[in-house]
Design a protein around this motif. Structure first.
Motif, PDB file in Angstrom:
ATOM      1  N   LEU A  24       0.862  -1.183   0.000  1.00  0.00           N
ATOM      2  CA  LEU A  24       0.000   0.000   0.000  1.00  0.00           C
ATOM      3  C   LEU A  24       0.895   1.229   0.000  1.00  0.00           C
ATOM      4  O   LEU A  24       1.809   1.339   0.801  1.00  0.00           O
ATOM      5  N   LYS A  30       7.503   7.566   3.168  1.00  0.00           N
ATOM      6  CA  LYS A  30       7.845   6.905   4.416  1.00  0.00           C
ATOM      7  C   LYS A  30       8.466   5.536   4.187  1.00  0.00           C
ATOM      8  O   LYS A  30       8.527   4.715   5.092  1.00  0.00           O
ATOM      9  N   PHE A  32      11.341   4.579   3.916  1.00  0.00           N
ATOM     10  CA  PHE A  32      12.572   4.288   4.650  1.00  0.00           C
ATOM     11  C   PHE A  32      12.295   3.649   6.005  1.00  0.00           C
ATOM     12  O   PHE A  32      13.168   3.077   6.625  1.00  0.00           O
ATOM     13  N   ALA A  64      -8.314   8.655   2.093  1.00  0.00           N
ATOM     14  CA  ALA A  64      -6.937   8.389   2.527  1.00  0.00           C
ATOM     15  C   ALA A  64      -5.876   8.982   1.609  1.00  0.00           C
ATOM     16  O   ALA A  64      -4.808   9.379   2.062  1.00  0.00           O
ATOM     17  N   ALA A 100       1.416   5.571   9.399  1.00  0.00           N
ATOM     18  CA  ALA A 100       2.747   5.716   9.993  1.00  0.00           C
ATOM     19  C   ALA A 100       2.640   6.094  11.471  1.00  0.00           C
ATOM     20  O   ALA A 100       3.522   5.765  12.261  1.00  0.00           O
ATOM     21  N   LEU A 102       3.000   8.796  13.222  1.00  0.00           N
ATOM     22  CA  LEU A 102       4.009   9.643  13.867  1.00  0.00           C
ATOM     23  C   LEU A 102       3.412  10.989  14.280  1.00  0.00           C
ATOM     24  O   LEU A 102       2.583  11.540  13.572  1.00  0.00           O
ATOM     25  N   MET A 153       1.039   0.732  10.089  1.00  0.00           N
ATOM     26  CA  MET A 153       1.810   0.738   8.843  1.00  0.00           C
ATOM     27  C   MET A 153       1.109   0.004   7.701  1.00  0.00           C
ATOM     28  O   MET A 153       1.756  -0.625   6.864  1.00  0.00           O
ATOM     29  N   GLN A 247      12.499  17.471  10.095  1.00  0.00           N
ATOM     30  CA  GLN A 247      13.883  16.983  10.183  1.00  0.00           C
ATOM     31  C   GLN A 247      14.827  17.694   9.216  1.00  0.00           C
ATOM     32  O   GLN A 247      15.671  17.062   8.579  1.00  0.00           O
ATOM     33  N   TRP A 286      16.505  11.618  19.844  1.00  0.00           N
ATOM     34  CA  TRP A 286      17.085  11.198  18.567  1.00  0.00           C
ATOM     35  C   TRP A 286      18.595  11.088  18.759  1.00  0.00           C
ATOM     36  O   TRP A 286      19.212  12.007  19.302  1.00  0.00           O
TER      37      TRP A 286
HETATM   38  C1  LIG Z   1       9.918  12.535  12.509  1.00  0.00           C
HETATM   39  C2  LIG Z   1       9.446  12.436  11.112  1.00  0.00           C
HETATM   40  C3  LIG Z   1      10.335  12.384  10.072  1.00  0.00           C
HETATM   41  C4  LIG Z   1       9.903  12.321   8.762  1.00  0.00           C
HETATM   42  N1  LIG Z   1      10.798  12.300   7.785  1.00  0.00           N
HETATM   43  C5  LIG Z   1      10.386  12.295   6.521  1.00  0.00           C
HETATM   44  C6  LIG Z   1      11.305  12.303   5.450  1.00  0.00           C
HETATM   45  O1  LIG Z   1      12.501  12.275   5.684  1.00  0.00           O
HETATM   46  N2  LIG Z   1      10.858  12.327   4.201  1.00  0.00           N
HETATM   47  C7  LIG Z   1       9.525  12.364   3.951  1.00  0.00           C
HETATM   48  O2  LIG Z   1       9.176  12.418   2.779  1.00  0.00           O
HETATM   49  N3  LIG Z   1       8.616  12.341   4.932  1.00  0.00           N
HETATM   50  C8  LIG Z   1       9.022  12.315   6.205  1.00  0.00           C
HETATM   51  N4  LIG Z   1       8.116  12.317   7.187  1.00  0.00           N
HETATM   52  C9  LIG Z   1       6.703  12.478   6.829  1.00  0.00           C
HETATM   53  C10 LIG Z   1       5.923  11.201   6.685  1.00  0.00           C
HETATM   54  O3  LIG Z   1       6.431  10.535   5.612  1.00  0.00           O
HETATM   55  C11 LIG Z   1       4.458  11.535   6.517  1.00  0.00           C
HETATM   56  O4  LIG Z   1       3.984  12.070   7.703  1.00  0.00           O
HETATM   57  C12 LIG Z   1       3.557  10.355   6.204  1.00  0.00           C
HETATM   58  O5  LIG Z   1       3.660   9.445   7.253  1.00  0.00           O
HETATM   59  C13 LIG Z   1       3.882   9.659   4.980  1.00  0.00           C
HETATM   60  O6  LIG Z   1       2.704   9.602   4.188  1.00  0.00           O
HETATM   61  P1  LIG Z   1       2.735   8.913   2.780  1.00  0.00           P
HETATM   62  O7  LIG Z   1       1.438   9.133   2.147  1.00  0.00           O
HETATM   63  O8  LIG Z   1       3.940   9.356   2.042  1.00  0.00           O
HETATM   64  O9  LIG Z   1       2.889   7.416   3.251  1.00  0.00           O
HETATM   65  P2  LIG Z   1       3.666   6.233   2.583  1.00  0.00           P
HETATM   66  O10 LIG Z   1       5.137   6.448   2.749  1.00  0.00           O
HETATM   67  O11 LIG Z   1       3.159   5.991   1.226  1.00  0.00           O
HETATM   68  O12 LIG Z   1       3.185   5.092   3.527  1.00  0.00           O
HETATM   69  C14 LIG Z   1       3.503   5.023   4.896  1.00  0.00           C
HETATM   70  C15 LIG Z   1       2.945   3.717   5.434  1.00  0.00           C
HETATM   71  O13 LIG Z   1       1.525   3.805   5.391  1.00  0.00           O
HETATM   72  C16 LIG Z   1       0.974   2.785   4.584  1.00  0.00           C
HETATM   73  N5  LIG Z   1      -0.159   3.372   3.886  1.00  0.00           N
HETATM   74  C17 LIG Z   1      -0.178   4.415   3.032  1.00  0.00           C
HETATM   75  N6  LIG Z   1      -1.434   4.691   2.655  1.00  0.00           N
HETATM   76  C18 LIG Z   1      -2.239   3.801   3.283  1.00  0.00           C
HETATM   77  C19 LIG Z   1      -3.630   3.569   3.310  1.00  0.00           C
HETATM   78  N7  LIG Z   1      -4.489   4.316   2.616  1.00  0.00           N
HETATM   79  N8  LIG Z   1      -4.109   2.559   4.075  1.00  0.00           N
HETATM   80  C20 LIG Z   1      -3.258   1.792   4.807  1.00  0.00           C
HETATM   81  N9  LIG Z   1      -1.938   1.965   4.810  1.00  0.00           N
HETATM   82  C21 LIG Z   1      -1.422   2.959   4.076  1.00  0.00           C
HETATM   83  C22 LIG Z   1       2.098   2.346   3.689  1.00  0.00           C
HETATM   84  O14 LIG Z   1       1.912   1.031   3.302  1.00  0.00           O
HETATM   85  C23 LIG Z   1       3.298   2.514   4.581  1.00  0.00           C
HETATM   86  O15 LIG Z   1       3.459   1.391   5.432  1.00  0.00           O
HETATM   87  C24 LIG Z   1       8.530  12.316   8.502  1.00  0.00           C
HETATM   88  C25 LIG Z   1       7.647  12.314   9.538  1.00  0.00           C
HETATM   89  C26 LIG Z   1       8.094  12.384  10.834  1.00  0.00           C
HETATM   90  C27 LIG Z   1       7.099  12.406  11.984  1.00  0.00           C
END
Ligand SMILES: Cc1cc2nc3c(=O)[nH]c(=O)nc-3n(C[C@H](O)[C@H](O)[C@H](O)COP(=O)(O)OP(=O)(O)OC[C@H]3O[C@@H](n4cnc5c(N)ncnc54)[C@H](O)[C@@H]3O)c2cc1C
Ligand SMILES: Cc1cc2nc3c(=O)[nH]c(=O)nc-3n(C[C@H](O)[C@H](O)[C@H](O)COP(=O)(O)OP(=O)(O)OC[C@H]3O[C@@H](n4cnc5c(N)ncnc54)[C@H](O)[C@@H]3O)c2cc1C
Lengths: 353, 491
Positions: A24, A30, A32, A64, A100, A102, A153, A247, A286
């Protein structure tokens, strides 16, 4: 949107029949975190849009795949916010943010993401559409499955819609700066936290403690007078906290291994001679590039908390501490309850599923 | 297992319990069992087979393992103040009373954490924290009696929850014993814990997942000061709009409660709070914090209430007056008990903006069911507690009261809310669960339970109805010719 939803269901059913997992993915920002999930990518971004936003109810419901930035901009227009302060990274979706789990600097005072999650609609591993929680603040009908989704996650289900509690933005914001050592900062932060002071964020790094005060104008002014310290200008304060959230603070630059350690706020300094950044009044630490021989999982556990390898190098294989066997068994059964064939994010949280 | 064998004790259960507990901690005589036959919802009564009063976690583990080995159901009990029959015993089962777990294990003032046993009363935590300038925020009206274990199991709320959150927001860690006798911990004294959020599941789990043996709660600094505004309205709908207006203005008061005229009249006769009796509804709005903060917030609140058309506004001038304003609200339940032989307390939540609409609907139901209802609300949360007055000596009145209650809950769902905000489902609202949830959700709840308790021995028959039962509930309503929410799936 109905067609997108039907497509999701079809992908899930097909994955189930074929026994092939799905990864997903929202913004993909996220990836990483944790292990790489196996499987074909299911992109959520087509399932997007705010469904309802009622400022007087303090609730927003969105699909979502909606960009987090879009939600934050909408709320800001009504002087409201997501109080858990998730990062506004360009790409993040609200589903990925919930998955995630966070939370940002305001977490000790305002609560975590899970505390603001009121309801979810999801597809489970059978492709069934389920709705838990809702849009009201108080609801104890059935188990609290919505909150279970925060930080899972994406291993329990594909989130379709989330309802989040929002809060008014504070009327006033000031940031103070103090020069002090790590151990002085930990003592001061815990003392202050036990008093009625409008502190809503703290960050210690490199001998400097930053403290954010927010709330009613009079309260912030009174606290500012009482605490002393040096005040940052408004623009500097805003960019400082944004850098902490996302960050971009100098501490994070060029880091190889980044450990995120969650401990009781009063825990003694860890690896005191290594560079660290402390948030959440002492409860989030951290550590960057600590010596490889230190067992941070064990060290954090000894202090009553846990450690997670947040950013890693390709050689790192273990990211999270082990759970006790009985808790691990309950978790595995929960996973199977939601996703009996293990098609969502296989391997992401636990190598076995 | 045939129940005759259980009743005869042929499975060796009583002997096994006596082997781990002192003799006076295993109760089997009918007179000794009697005090445990119901909780705060006395309509549902059942004598348990045996009551046990353990005092250590090891004893709890041994009791649960013994029950598990024999397939005997177990119901945990705190103070028995539940209002949904959640602590009602099982006829063939063990009632596990946690009353001896009364120790405050530790208060850490610097970390602002209290570690307590589950039988500690809610109020006792704040009392113990008070010397350090700290308190425990969630404050159910039953706080002098109810236990923290019961609060976690019900995810209890109270007046302060609008600003400070429910139990789930204030519990850091729970230790518990599973039905197989294994000790598990969810959450930690740190803010984040790895793995799925089991702590969220345990809060509000109504004793169905595990028996709680220790709870760590977050303590907050005592606010320096608090003041309360009492505002009278000539019209309930306007009072409801005033609630929305306060929130929309960015104010989250420490408490925001509403009482209708019937409620103020009932309590006034009893506590002499000085409430304006001509008002259709009154609001109590509290502000707490530093002196400066409260001053500023009270000013904004009174301006808003004025603009919303309040017919009278009073601001508490001192602590005595503030407590007098609250005395009436806090006495609403006993006051109802004084003016009626019985009352039935409902607990639904609706979106705040629909408060006025709900009150009008309840007024119409009073006519239809020919019973009076007085209304008290945690208005800031949209959580309503209508008190339906009736006389249990009349079977007909009791039946009408139950139908009235069911209609209020189902209307809450229709307005976008829920059938319980803080009292739980217990045995009382099993029927309404079928209105709020569809088959797929209910099945998932059963699967979640099975992840903790695969054989289903902890508090069986509570909180989540079987699909069979929902089918029957559906039929009953069709039979009366009033199928509510036809848009919802039936089975
Ligand atoms: C301390 C901290 C550091 C961060 N550092 C970074 C960084 O360095 N770079 C950055 O780009 N962002 C960073 N973030 C932001 C973080 O990536 C976002 O807050 C968000 O969690 C990511 O959303 P995404 O849509 O990109 O999720 P994704 O990276 O696409 O997914 C995150 C997780 O959620 C799951 N997921 C996604 N959508 C769904 C859904 N609809 N249903 C179920 N599961 C789902 C995925 O499978 C995965 O396991 C950071 C956040 C924090 C709190
Ligand atoms: C006058 C009055 C006012 C009330 N006001 C409020 C209010 O404002 N807000 C509110 O939320 N509630 C209120 N209640 C309801 C009730 O007080 C709460 O639900 C309370 O949390 C129950 O606590 P208890 O210790 O009495 O639990 P019990 O009634 O003994 O048990 C309740 C449930 O918790 C389970 N349980 C108890 N202890 C444990 C344990 N150690 N481990 C696992 N499960 C356990 C039981 O099995 C049962 O399902 C009120 C009740 C009364 C009588």
């Amino acid at each position: 949107m109905q067609a997108v939803l039907a497509g999701f269901k079809e992908r899930i059913r097909a994955a189930r029949v074929a026994g092939l997992p799905l990864e997903l993915r929202g913004g993909g920002s996220k990836r990483f975190l944790g292990r790489a999930a196996q499987g074909e990518i299911l992109d959520t971004r087509d399932y997007s849009g705010v469904i309802s936003y009622e400022p007087t109810e303090l609730v927003i419901t969105a699909r979502a795949g909606t960009p987090l930035a879009e939600i934050q901009a909408l709320l800001a227009r009504k002087r409201q916010m997501l109080a858990f302060e998730p990062p506004a990274f360009g790409l993040a979706t609200v589903g990925g943010t919930v998955a995630a789990g966070l939370s940002g600097p305001r977490r000790p005072q305002a609560g975590a993401l899970r505390d603001h999650l009121l309801g979810v609609k999801l597809l489970d591993g059978r492709g069934d559409e389920l709705r838990f929680g809702g849009q009201v603040m108080k609801n104890v009908a059935g188990y609290d499955v919505s909150r279970l989704m925060a930080g899972a996650m994406g291993t329990l289900g594909l989130l379709l819609e989330v309802s989040l509690k929002v809060l008014p933005m504070p009327a006033e914001q000031r940031t103070l700066r103090f020069s002090m050592s790590q151990s002085e900062a930990l003592v001061a932060l815990n003392r202050w936290a036990g008093q009625a002071l409008p502190i809503t964020a703290s960050c210690w790094s490199g001998g400097v403690l930053h403290l954010r005060l927010e709330g009613a104008r009079a309260a912030v002014q009174a606290a500012r007078a009482r605490l002393g310290g040096e005040e940052l200008g408004e623009a500097a304060a805003i960019s400082f906290w944004r850098d902490v959230v996302e960050q971009h603070h100098g501490f994070f630059a060029g880091v190889r291994r980044l450990w995120r350690i969650s401990v009781p706020s009063t825990a003694a300094p860890m690896c005191a001679d290594q560079p660290s950044l402390i948030e959440w009044g002492g409860a989030l630490r951290w550590l960057r590039d600590p010596p490889p021989e230190t067992d941070l999982f064990a060290e954090a556990a000894r202090l009553g908390g846990s450690a997670r390898l947040f950013r890693r190098t390709p050689e790192d294989e273990v990211f999270d501490p082990p759970l006790t066997p009985s808790v691990a068994q309950i978790q595995e059964r929960l996973k199977r309850a939601f996703d009996p064939d293990g098609i969502f994010n296989r391997g992401r949280l636990c190598a076995a599923w | 297992m045939p129940s005759s064998k259980l009743a005869s004790g042929g499975d060796g259960l009583i002997e096994a319990l006596r082997a781990v507990l002192p003799e006076d901690s295993v109760l089997v005589e009918t007179e000794a069992l009697r005090p445990y036959e119901c909780d705060g919802l006395a309509t549902f009564r059942q004598l348990p087979r045996v009551v046990v009063l353990p005092e250590t976690e090891e004893q709890v583990a041994a009791i649960l393992a013994s029950c598990h080995a024999r397939g005997v159901p177990v119901v945990a009990r705190g103070a028995g103040t539940s209002l949904s029959g959640g602590a009602m015993p099982h006829a063939q089962g063990v009632l596990l009373a946690m009353a001896k777990f009364r120790q405050i294990v530790r208060i850490d003032p610097l970390a602002r954490i209290a570690v307590v046993q589950p039988g500690v009363r809610n109020k006792a935590i704040s009392e113990a924290a008070n010397p350090y300038g700290l308190y425990y925020a969630p404050d159910p009206s039953s706080q002098i009696a109810c236990t923290i274990g019961g609060n976690v199991a019900e995810n209890a709320g109270g007046v302060h929850c609008l600003k400070y959150g429910l139990t789930v927001h204030n519990v850091l860690r729970v230790r518990a014993v599973t039905i197989t006798g294994e000790i598990v911990e969810f959450g930690s004294h740190a803010l984040d814990t790895p793995g799925f959020d089991g702590l969220a599941l345990l809060n509000g789990s109504e004793g169905m997942l595990a028996v709680i043996t220790e709870v760590s709660v977050r303590l907050l600094p005592l606010p320096q000061t608090a003041r309360c505004v009492l505002a009278a309205f000539d019209d309930v709908v306007r009072a409801g709009e005033a609630v929305a207006a306060i929130i929309a203005a960015g104010i989250i008061p420490a408490g925001l409660e509403m009482m209708d005229q019937a409620a103020t009249r009932a309590v006034e006769a009893f506590v002499k709070a000085g409430y304006p009796l001509a008002a259709a509804a009154i609001l109590l709005v509290e502000s707490d914090g530093t002196a400066e903060e409260v001053e500023e917030e009270i000013g904004r609140i009174t301006d808003l209430l004025q603009a919303q058309g309040a017919s009278e506004i009073r601001v508490s001038r001192d602590e005595a007056e503030r407590l007098r304003f609250w005395a009436g609200r806090k006495a609403a339940f006993p006051a109802a008990g004084r003016i009626s032989p019985d009352y039935y307390c409902m607990d639904g939540t609706i979106p705040r903006k629909r408060l006025g609409e709900m009150l009008q609907a309840i007024a119409a139901m009073e006519q239809r069911h020919r019973l009076r209802c007085i209304n008290v609300f945690h208005a800031g949360d949209g959580n309503l507690h209508p008190l339906i007055l009736f006389d249990a000596a009349s079977a007909d009145e009791q039946e009408r009261a139950e139908a009235f209650g069911a209609e209020i809950l189902e209307h809450s769902v229709a307005l976008g809310g829920t059938i319980t905000g803080e009292h739980g489902v217990g045995v009382e609202k099993l029927g309404q669960m079928c209105v709020q949830f569809g088959e797929a959700e209910l099945e998932m709840f059963h699967r979640v339970k099975a992840a903790f308790d695969p054989v289903g021995l902890l508090n069986p028959g509570k909180a989540v109805p079987t699909l069979q039962r929902c089918a029957e509930y559906g039929h009953l309503h069709v039979h009366h010719g009033q199928l509510p929410h036809p848009e919802l799936e039936r089975f």
